[in-house]
Each structure stands twice: as structure tokens, then as C-alpha cells.
Design a protein around this motif. Structure first.
Motif, PDB file in Angstrom:
ATOM      1  N   VAL A 131       0.858  -1.188   0.000  1.00 14.46           N
ATOM      2  CA  VAL A 131       0.000   0.000   0.000  1.00 14.46           C
ATOM      3  C   VAL A 131       0.891   1.233   0.000  1.00 14.46           C
ATOM      4  O   VAL A 131       1.723   1.405   0.900  1.00 14.46           O
ATOM      5  CB  VAL A 131      -0.936   0.000   1.221  1.00 14.46           C
ATOM      6  CG1 VAL A 131      -1.814   1.257   1.226  1.00 14.46           C
ATOM      7  CG2 VAL A 131      -1.805  -1.255   1.232  1.00 14.46           C
ATOM      8  N   VAL A 162      -7.971   0.475   5.063  1.00 15.43           N
ATOM      9  CA  VAL A 162      -6.934  -0.411   5.596  1.00 15.43           C
ATOM     10  C   VAL A 162      -7.541  -1.475   6.514  1.00 15.43           C
ATOM     11  O   VAL A 162      -7.226  -2.672   6.413  1.00 15.43           O
ATOM     12  CB  VAL A 162      -5.863   0.419   6.334  1.00 15.43           C
ATOM     13  CG1 VAL A 162      -4.927  -0.492   7.125  1.00 15.43           C
ATOM     14  CG2 VAL A 162      -5.060   1.260   5.348  1.00 15.43           C
ATOM     15  N   LEU A 167      -0.828  -6.807   4.695  1.00 16.96           N
ATOM     16  CA  LEU A 167      -0.516  -5.487   4.145  1.00 16.96           C
ATOM     17  C   LEU A 167       0.865  -5.020   4.585  1.00 16.96           C
ATOM     18  O   LEU A 167       1.308  -5.293   5.696  1.00 16.96           O
ATOM     19  CB  LEU A 167      -1.546  -4.444   4.607  1.00 16.96           C
ATOM     20  CG  LEU A 167      -3.022  -4.698   4.326  1.00 16.96           C
ATOM     21  CD1 LEU A 167      -3.860  -3.548   4.858  1.00 16.96           C
ATOM     22  CD2 LEU A 167      -3.269  -4.897   2.842  1.00 16.96           C
ATOM     23  N   LEU A 204       2.349  -1.137   4.540  1.00 15.04           N
ATOM     24  CA  LEU A 204       1.976   0.255   4.252  1.00 15.04           C
ATOM     25  C   LEU A 204       3.231   1.118   4.199  1.00 15.04           C
ATOM     26  O   LEU A 204       4.065   1.071   5.119  1.00 15.04           O
ATOM     27  CB  LEU A 204       1.022   0.795   5.317  1.00 15.04           C
ATOM     28  CG  LEU A 204      -0.469   0.462   5.165  1.00 15.04           C
ATOM     29  CD1 LEU A 204      -0.716  -1.041   5.239  1.00 15.04           C
ATOM     30  CD2 LEU A 204      -1.290   1.183   6.222  1.00 15.04           C
TER      31      LEU A 204
END
Length: 556
Positions: free
Chosen positions: A98, A129, A139, A141
């Protein structure tokens, strides 16, 4: 039609009424051929599960009364119809990267009304998220830098809250922008827990002090992701005089950290560059080991697909500006596609996350505490600025209404008359926030976020200067009023002079659209109705629209 170039003004988040714009975007996928027919069928027919859609699809705004918004009207929009679906055809990736960047102080979308027509904000990003994590997506980020773009006490508070918000979302890597570093980044870094600050070529105090890391290897879902970042050459020059920094040329810094990243045997190597797309490409050519290169200062909006860098075999990702989009890269260890790309519009399909609502409330309370303790906005804005023109000072729209009856009737029917009220009624209220107040009261510099001498101070001290009043367009009227009422001796020439100072005239075909004349009146409007706050502002439509027009003329 396209906007006139002069509309390309910018200002961080403040609240004015907007129209909607509907930029186009799409998902993009690329990779190798599927290993089997069943696998191909899975990846081409999978649709977003109903539960997943529930996180991201707002209740359709259809078959409901149309609500007009300011700046020419418009209707509430269904974000899916306006901006399209997200992650269509995606199977759950083995890992999702991300990317964000160039927040530029916009950790909330601008606009006290019509937010359904705007994109951006931490509250929506947090919801996205959380929704992905609830669906089992691993994920990582990363932010490419550029959290703020202004200086001073309010920008410092915003920097701290931005970092706090990113940490709460779970960011693994946050790069530096040059304006971030021209604030007191060190005082923010010492309070971060965990601390995701990352830069190969900028160290706070020095590279061994522990306030930043030069690279990071994130292990997630059985994969290793190696991440580093650099500030571009021009950006490093911009911070050359900042104390408590150690700065290296970007190429030299990458050469130092790359061997360690390679030794970690990462599945993916990512280079974030706080610089433009061209500089990012050049660094990719010199360091082809990085599969993904992120340009922190790319275009206003992320492209519909990552651009190939032929010389290195890497892909260039641009994150856009002002947090209006998030780029999600899905990685699939097996099958076709190997990677999927999606630019996700931060529109109102995402509900406001309560965690970030609390953060915004804390931010507004910090501003309020400073203003109330001092009894003025000076802790945030400094001393009031000199008057922008002759006129003696601000008197308020009620004084104008004593003579300009018809014009006042038009004004009172317009949203301008309720501008301050909209700030007070927001939750949390925004009438202690200079970035909002500057276009919602009388007597402030709308692009300077500070009051003029004799301008609005507070609801208690200067109630006559609430509203987006007459004098914001026509200029301060104290000298004119005193002369007309005989409170000062004035010659006929002086009377005419003061009248002329306040007179404005709309020229033929005046407007802000292509082919129209950018006159003084519309230039004044664009001080607040800029691209950040009124991206679809059309002066001609707004000036003489059927409902609540702004057009007025003459004394009576």
C-alpha cells in the motif's frame, strides 16, 4: 471545458462548499500466463465478496431528493458510479503493498459540505486499511513523504498528528519530504512508538542516533520486502541549512544500503524517492535491483497503471497529491497475474473511521486551546497583516446593509452569509482553525491563513465580522462609511475616491473557464474557490444561477 490556468491555486485543508468532479480510474493487472485453466478461471471470474463490498460500497445515493451544493449546484453522487469499483476480479493476494505520499497537509478532505463529492482524508484511509485486513489481506503500508507543505505552529501540530495517524494505521515505512524536515521533525520522532521513519540519505542528528532507519526488511506472509527511500537532489538542497540533519547525495546513500538489502534475499525490493518521476526513473536505471520505484512527487493523480522503466525492468508508481488516492499493489506468488495494481479513490464509499475522528478532534482541540489561551489567533498566525488596500478597516456587512439594501438581500440568501456558522456546527467545530477560518469570516487573507488588521478575531470580540462578508470582495469600508455618514470631514473628491475603491465591475464574458475573461471579480472569487476547495467552480453559472445567485449591482 477546462479551468483557466489561474485557478491552479493551492491551500491546505479548509472548508468551503464544492461541486463534484469525477476523475476516471481503473484497475490494471500484468504477469505471466496461468499455470492451469482452473487457476485462470479463478482469477478472471472472482468478484469482490458481498462481505468485502459492504466495507467499501456506500449506501447508494439514488432515489433520494437531490441536494444542491454551493459553487453552482450539483447532486449527491454514488461513489461507485462516479469513480468505479475497486479490486474487481481480484483474488485475495498473497501480499498487498500500500503506497501513499504527498499528503501536503490534507489529512482531511476540504469542504464543510458536499464531502460526498471529495476525495481524501485519514478517516477514509483507515477504513480502507481495516477493511482489507478484516478480509485477511496481509498489508505493508509505505508513505513516500511530503506530509506537510506549510511552516509555523499549525503546520508543526499537523505534522505530529499526521505521523501519529500513520503509525496508528500500521505504516512500516514513512519517508521524508523537504518541508517535513524544515519543521522540528526530531521532536516528533522521539515520541513515535513504533518509529517507521525511513531514509537512506537523511539522518536525524546522524544515521546512528536511532531516530530513523536507512532501510527496512519487512517479513509478512512468508515474504521479505526490502524498503529504502531517498530524498531527491533538489529536495536535499532545500534542507541543507537545517540543523540536526545529516544529508547524503541519493546515489551515494543507495550504494551504501543496497548490499545489505541484497544480502537479506528479499522477495521484493522497493525504492521510494521524494522527487519527481524523471529523477526516480534515472535512479532506477542506475539501480535496477529495485523492482518497484515510487515517485513521491509525481502527477496530481496516480496513473491507471504503473509505468514500465525499460532500462531497468522496474515499474514506476506515482501516488498523486493530497491523499486523494491510495495505490494498492497485490502480489501473487503463483499464477497469473503475478501482480495487480489498483489506484483507490478515497471517496465516501469509505466511512469515517472512529480512530481517525478522535485524532482530528485532538488536532482541533490543540488549535482551540492555543487560541483561547492567548485570546487571539496570534499563536498560530502571528501578528495581523497590514490591510490589503486603502479603506481604513473592516466594519462588517450589517453596516453595508444600511444603504445597500438589495445587494444585502442577495447576500443573505447566499451560502456566504452562513460561512462561519458552517464551521461552528461541524463536529468537531473548525472555527479555531486558521486554515478554515480564512475563507469563512471577514477580514482575513484567504491564501495567507491570517487576519488583516481590524479583521475577524472571534465570535465574541467581532461578531459583526462573521460570515464571508461584503468587504472580502469589495475591500475594507471604514473610510467610506465614515465619510458618507459625516463622521469625518471629507471633500467630494474623497467621497468619490472611497466609493471607487469599493466598486467592482464584472466585464463582458468574465469567468474562469477556457475562452472566458479572467477579470478582477473572478480573480477575487478564486482566492477561496480554488482547485483544492471548489474544483468544479464555474463563475458564470454561480454568479447568475436560478437558485441563490450572487449577482448584485447598484446601491438599491
Amino acid at each position: 471545458m477546462t479551468k483557466h490556468d489561474a485557478t491552479r491555486r493551492s491551500r491546505p485543508y479548509l472548508f468551503v462548499l464544492l461541486l463534484f468532479a469525477t476523475p476516471m480510474w481503473a484497475a490494471f493487472a500484468f504477469g505471466t500466463k496461468p499455470e492451469s485453466e482452473s487457476q485462470a478461471a479463478e482469477l478472471t471470474t472472482v468478484k469482490v465478496p458481498e462481505k468485502f463490498e459492504a466495507h467499501f460500497v456506500a449506501k447508494p445515493v439514488v432515489d433520494q431528493p437531490v441536494a444542491r451544493v454551493a459553487a453552482g449546484g450539483g447532486s449527491k453522487v454514488d461513489p461507485i458510479k462516479a469513480n468505479g469499483r475497486i479490486f474487481e476480479g481480484w483474488a485475495k493476494p498473497d501480499l498487498a503493498l500500500v503506497f501513499t505520499g504527498e499528503q501536503m497537509g490534507f489529512f482531511e478532505p476540504c469542504g464543510c459540505a458536499g464531502l460526498e463529492n471529495q476525495k481524501g482524508g485519514f478517516k477514509r484511509r483507515m477504513t480502507m486499511v481495516k477493511g482489507l485486513r478484516e478480509q485477511g489481506w496481509p498489508l505493508v503500508l509505505m508513505d513516500a513523504g511530503g506530509l506537510v507543505r506549510r511552516f509555523g505552529p499549525q503546520a508543526q501540530i499537523k505534522l505530529g498528528k499526521s505521523l501519529e495517524g500513520l503509525v496508528e494505521m500500521g505504516y512500516e515505512a514513512i519517508s521524508f519530504g523537504d518541508k517535513d524536515l524544515r519543521l522540528d521533525m526530531l521532536s516528533e520522532a522521539v515520541n513515535l512508538d513504533p518509529n517507521p521513519l525511513l531514509s537512506a540519505n537523511v539522518g536525524l542528528v546522524d544515521f546512528e542516533a536511532g531516530f530513523t532507519q536507512r532501510f527496512r526488511v519487512v517479513e509478512r506472509a512468508g515474504m521479505k520486502i526490502g524498503i529504502t527511500s531517498v530524498m531527491g537532489e533538489q529536495e536535499t538542497k532545500n534542507v541543507s541549512s537545517v540543523s540536526d540533519l545529516v544529508v547524503l547525495p541519493p546515489e551515494e546513500a543507495i550504494e551504501q544500503v543496497l548490499p545489505e538489502l541484497e544480502a537479506a534475499q528479499c522477495d521484493e525490493l522497493i525504492l521510494m524517492v521524494y522527487g519527481n518521476a524523471e529523477e526516480s526513473r534515472e535512479l532506477s536505471k542506475k539501480f535496477p535491483q529495485f523492482r518497484w520505484v515510487v515517485a513521491g512527487k509525481g502527477g496530481d493523480e496516480p496513473p491507471n497503471k504503473p509505468a514500465p522503466i525499460v532500462e531497468s525492468g522496474a515499474r514506476l508508481i506515482e501516488v498523486g497529491h493530497k491523499g486523494m488516492y491510495v495505490v494498492v499493489l497485490g502480489i501473487y506468488k503463483q499464477g497469473d497475474p503475478k501482480y495487480r495494481y489498483q489506484k483507490v479513490p478515497m471517496d465516501h464509499r469509505f466511512e469515517d473511521a472512529p480512530e481517525m475522528e478522535r485524532l482530528m478532534e485532538q488536532y482541533q482541540n490543540q488549535l482551540k486551546t492555543l487560541v483561547q489561551a492567548a485570546g487571539s489567533f496570534e499563536p498560530l498566525t502571528g501578528k495581523p497583516q497590514p490591510l490589503p488596500e486603502e479603506g481604513g478597516g473592516y466594519v462588517g456587512s450589517d453596516t453595508c446593509a444600511d444603504c445597500h439594501v438589495d445587494a444585502c438581500d442577495v447576500f443573505m440568501a447566499s451560502p456566504h452569509a452562513h460561512a462561519t456558522e458552517t464551521l461552528v456546527k461541524l463536529d468537531p467545530p473548525r472555527h479555531f482553525d486558521p486554515e478554515c477560518v480564512s475563507c469563512h469570516v471577514t477580514g482575513w487573507n484567504p491564501q495567507g491563513f491570517a487576519p488583516y488588521v481590524t479583521g475577524y478575531e472571534s465570535l465574541e470580540k467581532t461578531p459583526h465580522l462573521k460570515m464571508q462578508g461584503c468587504e472580502n470582495c469589495h475591500g475594507p469600508a471604514k473610510s467610506h462609511v465614515e465619510a458618507e455618514l459625516g463622521e469625518v470631514d471629507a471633500t467630494d473628491e474623497e467621497l468619490e475616491k472611497y466609493r471607487a475603491l469599493l466598486h467592482m465591475k464584472v466585464v463582458e464574458n468574465e469567468g474562469n473557464m477556457e475562452g472566458q475573461v479572467l477579470g478582477d471579480v473572478v480573480k477575487n472569487c478564486l482566492e477561496c474557490h480554488d482547485l483544492d476547495n471548489s474544483p468544479a467552480f464555474d463563475f458564470q453559472e454561480y454568479w447568475d444561477r436560478d437558485e441563490n445567485p450572487v449577482k448584485h449591482e447598484g446601491k438599491y
